[in-house]
Scaffold this motif. Structure first.
Motif, mmCIF file in Angstrom:
data_model
loop_
_atom_site.group_PDB
_atom_site.id
_atom_site.type_symbol
_atom_site.label_atom_id
_atom_site.label_comp_id
_atom_site.label_asym_id
_atom_site.label_seq_id
_atom_site.Cartn_x
_atom_site.Cartn_y
_atom_site.Cartn_z
ATOM 1 N N ASP A 78 30.259 90.775 29.449
ATOM 2 C CA ASP A 78 31.543 91.473 29.350
ATOM 3 C C ASP A 78 32.721 90.662 29.851
ATOM 4 O O ASP A 78 33.825 90.796 29.334
ATOM 5 C CB ASP A 78 31.479 92.801 30.122
ATOM 6 C CG ASP A 78 30.473 93.767 29.516
ATOM 7 O OD1 ASP A 78 30.341 93.788 28.277
ATOM 8 O OD2 ASP A 78 29.818 94.495 30.284
ATOM 9 N N THR A 79 32.520 89.828 30.872
ATOM 10 C CA THR A 79 33.641 89.118 31.480
ATOM 11 C C THR A 79 33.509 87.616 31.265
ATOM 12 O O THR A 79 32.418 87.104 30.978
ATOM 13 C CB THR A 79 33.719 89.390 32.993
ATOM 14 O OG1 THR A 79 32.584 88.776 33.632
ATOM 15 C CG2 THR A 79 33.760 90.888 33.306
ATOM 16 N N ASP A 136 40.078 82.298 29.297
ATOM 17 C CA ASP A 136 40.205 83.674 29.783
ATOM 18 C C ASP A 136 40.305 83.736 31.306
ATOM 19 O O ASP A 136 40.921 84.656 31.842
ATOM 20 C CB ASP A 136 39.029 84.525 29.303
ATOM 21 C CG ASP A 136 39.032 84.737 27.803
ATOM 22 O OD1 ASP A 136 40.047 84.420 27.141
ATOM 23 O OD2 ASP A 136 37.999 85.197 27.272
#
Length: 190
Positions: A78-79, A136
Motif C-alpha cells: 500500500d505504501t 513517492d
C-alpha cells in the motif's frame, strides 16, 4: 525438430543452473553440461559457443522472471515504504534461488560489450521498479537513489552468501532486516 532443440537447450540451462549452484563458475564446464544432460560434448557447442554464452542465455531467460517476482511482491503493497521493503526483501529471498547463480556469474566472465549492454538494460528495468516508490517518498533524485539502493541489495546478497559459505549461524533474516533498515532509514538508528 525445433521443439526437440528447445527441450535440449532448456535441459542444458537447467543443468547449468544446477552446476552453478553446486560449484560456482568452476563447475560450469561443457563436459559437465554434457554429462548432466546425456548429450555429447560436441552437441553442447551446437547450442553455446562458450561458458559466457550459457550465462548470458540464463540471464536472458531468468532475469525477466526475477523482475516479475519482485514486481508482483511490490504490487501488493500500500505504501512507498512497503514497496521499497518488498523490493529489498524480494531480491534477498530470490538470491538463494539457483537462477541467482547465473546472474552472479556475470561478474566472473568476459562478456562482449553487446552482451553486457543487454544485461545492463535488464538490470536497469529491475532498478526502475523502485524509482516510483522513491519518488513517492520524496527523493529529489529517485534514479540515483534507486541505483544506490541496488548497491545495498547487492552488498546484502554478498553478505548472506559469505555467511552461508562460512557456515555462520546468523539468520539470513538479520541481513535482510539490516538492509531494509538501511534502505528506509539510512545510517540513522530506526
Amino acid at each position: 525438430m525445433v521443439e526437440h532443440r528447445q527441450l535440449q537447450q532448456a535441459a542444458l540451462l537447467d543443468a547449468a543452473r544446477s552446476l552453478l549452484t553446486e560449484g560456482g563458475m568452476d563447475a560450469l564446464t561443457f563436459p559437465a553440461l554434457a554429462a548432466r544432460t546425456g548429450l555429447a560434448r560436441s552437441s553442447v557447442y551446437e547450442y553455446f559457443r562458450s561458458r559466457a554464452a550459457v550465462v548470458e542465455m540464463l540471464c536472458e531467460v531468468d532475469f525477466p522472471l526475477w523482475a516479475a517476482e519482485i514486481e508482483a511482491g511490490m504490487a501488493g503493497c500500500d505504501t512507498a515504504a512497503e514497496r521499497i521493503e518488498a523490493y529489498v526483501r524480494g531480491q534477498l529471498a530470490l538470491a538463494g534461488d539457483p537462477r541467482h547463480r547465473a546472474v552472479a556469474a556475470i561478474s566472473a566472465l568476459e562478456l562482449d560489450e553487446a552482451a553486457r549492454e543487454r544485461i545492463r538494460a535488464a538490470h536497469g528495468r529491475l532498478v526502475g521498479l523502485v524509482v516510483q516508490a522513491l519518488e513517492d517518498l520524496g527523493h529529489e533524485q529517485p534514479r540515483l537513489a534507486a541505483a544506490l539502493l541496488q548497491g545495498v541489495v547487492e552488498a546484502a546478497v554478498r553478505q548472506s552468501e559469505q555467511r552461508s559459505a562460512a557456515r555462520l549461524p546468523e539468520d539470513p533474516q538479520v541481513v535482510a532486516d539490516a538492509a531494509v533498515a538501511l534502505a528506509l532509514h539510512g545510517l540513522s538508528p530506526a
